[in-house]
Write an enzyme that holds these catalytic residues in place. Sequence first.
Site, mmCIF file in Angstrom:
data_model
loop_
_atom_site.group_PDB
_atom_site.id
_atom_site.type_symbol
_atom_site.label_atom_id
_atom_site.label_comp_id
_atom_site.label_asym_id
_atom_site.label_seq_id
_atom_site.Cartn_x
_atom_site.Cartn_y
_atom_site.Cartn_z
ATOM 1 N N GLY A 89 108.177 86.736 86.329
ATOM 2 C CA GLY A 89 109.298 85.752 86.825
ATOM 3 C C GLY A 89 109.782 84.904 86.041
ATOM 4 O O GLY A 89 109.317 84.764 84.923
ATOM 5 N N PRO A 90 110.969 84.457 86.313
ATOM 6 C CA PRO A 90 111.660 83.605 85.688
ATOM 7 C C PRO A 90 110.834 82.255 85.031
ATOM 8 O O PRO A 90 109.947 81.796 85.893
ATOM 9 C CB PRO A 90 113.039 83.246 86.277
ATOM 10 C CG PRO A 90 113.091 84.117 87.198
ATOM 11 C CD PRO A 90 111.526 84.770 87.381
ATOM 12 N N GLY A 145 109.604 78.556 85.055
ATOM 13 C CA GLY A 145 109.630 77.497 85.788
ATOM 14 C C GLY A 145 109.337 77.968 87.500
ATOM 15 O O GLY A 145 109.705 76.947 88.263
ATOM 16 N N GLY A 197 106.854 78.954 88.688
ATOM 17 C CA GLY A 197 105.469 78.429 89.280
ATOM 18 C C GLY A 197 104.264 79.410 89.061
ATOM 19 O O GLY A 197 103.389 79.597 89.763
ATOM 20 N N THR A 214 102.410 79.721 86.372
ATOM 21 C CA THR A 214 101.089 79.033 85.779
ATOM 22 C C THR A 214 100.227 78.185 86.969
ATOM 23 O O THR A 214 98.946 78.297 86.941
ATOM 24 C CB THR A 214 101.312 78.116 84.624
ATOM 25 O OG1 THR A 214 102.283 78.787 83.606
ATOM 26 C CG2 THR A 214 100.128 77.571 83.908
ATOM 27 N N HIS A 231 137.632 87.078 90.388
ATOM 28 C CA HIS A 231 136.779 87.968 90.606
ATOM 29 C C HIS A 231 135.782 88.135 91.799
ATOM 30 O O HIS A 231 135.622 89.101 92.463
ATOM 31 C CB HIS A 231 136.019 87.798 89.163
ATOM 32 C CG HIS A 231 134.804 88.742 88.902
ATOM 33 N ND1 HIS A 231 134.858 89.689 88.003
ATOM 34 C CD2 HIS A 231 133.724 88.867 89.332
ATOM 35 C CE1 HIS A 231 133.919 90.263 87.969
ATOM 36 N NE2 HIS A 231 133.058 89.990 88.610
ATOM 37 N N GLU A 232 135.343 86.782 92.120
ATOM 38 C CA GLU A 232 134.438 86.804 93.150
ATOM 39 C C GLU A 232 135.016 87.165 94.425
ATOM 40 O O GLU A 232 134.700 87.808 95.282
ATOM 41 C CB GLU A 232 133.597 85.529 93.179
ATOM 42 C CG GLU A 232 132.795 85.096 91.833
ATOM 43 C CD GLU A 232 131.718 86.052 91.766
ATOM 44 O OE1 GLU A 232 131.155 86.729 92.667
ATOM 45 O OE2 GLU A 232 131.303 86.427 90.489
ATOM 46 N N ASP A 238 128.445 94.167 86.513
ATOM 47 C CA ASP A 238 129.055 94.674 87.655
ATOM 48 C C ASP A 238 129.032 96.107 87.270
ATOM 49 O O ASP A 238 128.578 96.899 87.906
ATOM 50 C CB ASP A 238 130.341 94.247 88.053
ATOM 51 C CG ASP A 238 130.256 92.786 88.582
ATOM 52 O OD1 ASP A 238 129.046 92.149 88.988
ATOM 53 O OD2 ASP A 238 131.224 92.201 88.430
#
Length: 623
Positions: free
Chosen positions: A214-215, A217, A219, A221, A436-437, A512
Site C-alpha cells: 500500500g501507499p 503512511g 499504516g 508498519t 475535464h472532470e 484516463d
Amino acid sequence: MANDQEKDRKNSQEEPGKKPKESSSPSPIWLLLLLLVGGIAAYYFLHFEGETMLYSEFKTALRQGKIQRVFIGESAITGELKRTNEKKEPIRFTTPKINDPQLLQELEAQQIQYSGKDGHSWIANFVTWGLILLIGVMILLLLFRWVGPGSSVMAFGKSRARFYEEDEIKISFNDVAGIDEAKEELMEIIEFLKKPEKFTSLGGKIPKGALLVGPPGTGKTLLAKAVAGEAGVPFLSISGSAFVELFVGVGASRVRDLFSQAESKAPCIIFIDELDALGKSRGMGAMGGHDEREQTLNQLLVEMDGFDSRHGVIIMAATNRPEILDQALLRPGRFDRQIFVDRPDILGREQILEVHAKDVKLAEGVDMKTIAARTPGFVGADLANVINEAALLAARRDKQAVDMSDMEEAIDRVVAGLEKKSRVMTKKEKEITAYHEAGHALAATFLPNATPVHKVSIIPRGFALGITMFLPTEERYVMTKSELLDRIGSMLGGRIAEELIFQEITNGARDDLMRATDIARMMVKEYGMSDTLGLVTFESNYSSFLEGYGYNDAQHSDQTAYQIDVEVKRIMDETYVRVRVILQEHLDLLNALAQVLLEKEVIEREEFDQIIGKTTSSALLET
Ligand code: ADP
Ligand code: MG
Ligand code: ZN
C-alpha cells in the site's frame, strides 16, 4: 504516534544477554585524545631545534667564535652555542640554510666541528610512523563501527533486527483504524500464532508469509506490530535496506542469522519493512548488477523455502512498490498472501482521527466527521499529523483545548505540505481540470450503462489533478459488455470536454487514456468480447497479484496482434464519437458544472443531481 516509536527504540535490544557493545570497543573520543597527544609529541620532537636565528646573526656568532658545533641539513642549519657556564646545557639554535659557499671555509677557519644531517632524528621518524599507523587503525575502527553492529569483524554477519519481547509491544488492533479488511485478513495469522498446535494437528496449511502492500503512511508498519501485539508473540523487525551492505556475503549471512534467531523464538513474527530495498527484481540494479543484493535475496528465498511455518514463524513484509519486487518472492510458499492496505475512505479517516485524538484534549464542537470530509486522499500518517499540528497550534495560542479552528488550520498546513510534494495548480490548469472532470461526470451521467457519479473534485491528490468518483465505489467483478464500453466512455469524457471547450488538448488525460485502452484491450484479448476475433482468450497466465502487473508474454502470432490492435482502436474510436455527441448536446450543463467546480472545488452527489436536474441517478444505484 512518534512517542510509541521512541519507546520501542528504547526497549529494543540488538541481542539479549550480550554485553552492551559500547564497552567492548574504544570510543572515538578516546582515540582522538590519543591522537592529539601523539601529535603534540611529534611536533615537539620534530621541532625541538632550539631558537631560531637570522642567518646574519648566525654568521656573526660564528665570527665571534661562539659556536660549538654545526649540523648542516637539507633546508636548515642547526647547532649548539658554546657553553657560557660549565653546568648549563648547551643552547641549541636553528637557522634557515642559504646558499653560502664561504660557509665551509669559515667553519674550517674557526675550527668548528661540523657535519651533515639527514632530515629528522630517529625519534622523530618513529613518532611520525607511529602517528600514521594510529590514524590508519582509527579509520579502520570507525569503518567497522559504521558498517557492522559490533566492534569485531565477526559481528558483521549478525542480523540487525530489532527484537521485541512478546510483552513489549503495546500496539493492538484498536490502534489501527480504517483498514478493516486488512485487519480481517490478518486475523487468521493471529489465530495461528496464538495456538499453532491447533492448526497443525489438523494438518492445515499455514501461510508462510504475508505481504502488506500500500501507499506510504497507510499504516503497514503499524499493522505488522499490531499483529504481534494481538498474538502476544515476539517480533523481529528489520528494514530491507539493512541487508544491503558494502561487503559481499554480509547480507546473506544476516538473513541466515535472522532466521535462526527466529526459529529459536518461535512462535514469533519476522517483519521485513521496505522489502523492495532487498527484493528488487534481480538484474534490475542500476549500477550494473548488484551481486551482493542478489545473493541476499537468494538467501532469503532459500530460507523461506527451507523452513516450516508449522514451527510457528510467520514472515511479514511491507512495501509500497510491489511492482518492482522480484516475482520469485510472490510464489506460493513465500509471500503467498498479499494484503492491500489502501488509503482510508471517509469513515476510515474518521476512525483514524478518533484513535489519534484520544490523547488530545478536544474542545466542544470538534467534529471528526467534518474533518474526515475535508481530508480526502489523506493517509493515516497525514491524519496523525493533522491532530498533532492542531495540538501544537492550540498550545501556541495558550488554549485549554484544541478547537475546530486549530483543526482547520492544521489541515491547511498538512495540505500545503502535501501540495509541495506534488504540485500547485495555476488558474488555467484549474479551469482545464474543472472542464475535464465535468466531462467525465457528464459522460457518466448520460451514458446509459455507466456507473453514476458520486462526487467530483478538482482538489489535487498526488499526481492526479482532479477526480471523479463513481458509485458504487467497490470494484465489480461481473460487468457486461455495454457496461465496460460505457466505462471507457466515461474515461474519455474528460479529454473530449477539453477538446470541445479549449479546442486544444493537454497531457492531463494520459492516465484516463491508458486505463480506457487497458479495458478495451482486455475486452478483446481476455473477455472474448470482440466480434471479429471471437471467443478466444489470448492471455495464458497472468499473475493475479495486483491486477495489471506482470503479464506474461503474449501467446499469439503477429497477425493476431495486428488484429487485436485494430479491434482496440475500433472500440476506442466508436466510443469516442458516441461520447462527443453526448457532450456536445449538453454543453450548457458542462459549463454549469465547471463553474460550480471552480467555485467550490468539490461537488457532492446531491448537488450534482440538482445541477443535472435529474433524480434518476439514485434509482440507478438500486438496480
Ligand atoms: P507505512 O508503514 O504504511 O508507511 P506507518 O505504519 O509507518 O505507515 O504509519 C505511520 C504512522 O501513521 C503510524 O505510526 C500511525 O501513527 C499513523 N497511522 C497510519 N495508518 C494508521 C491507521 N490505519 N490507524 C491509525 N494510525 C495510523
Ligand atoms: Mg512503514
Ligand atoms: Zn480524467
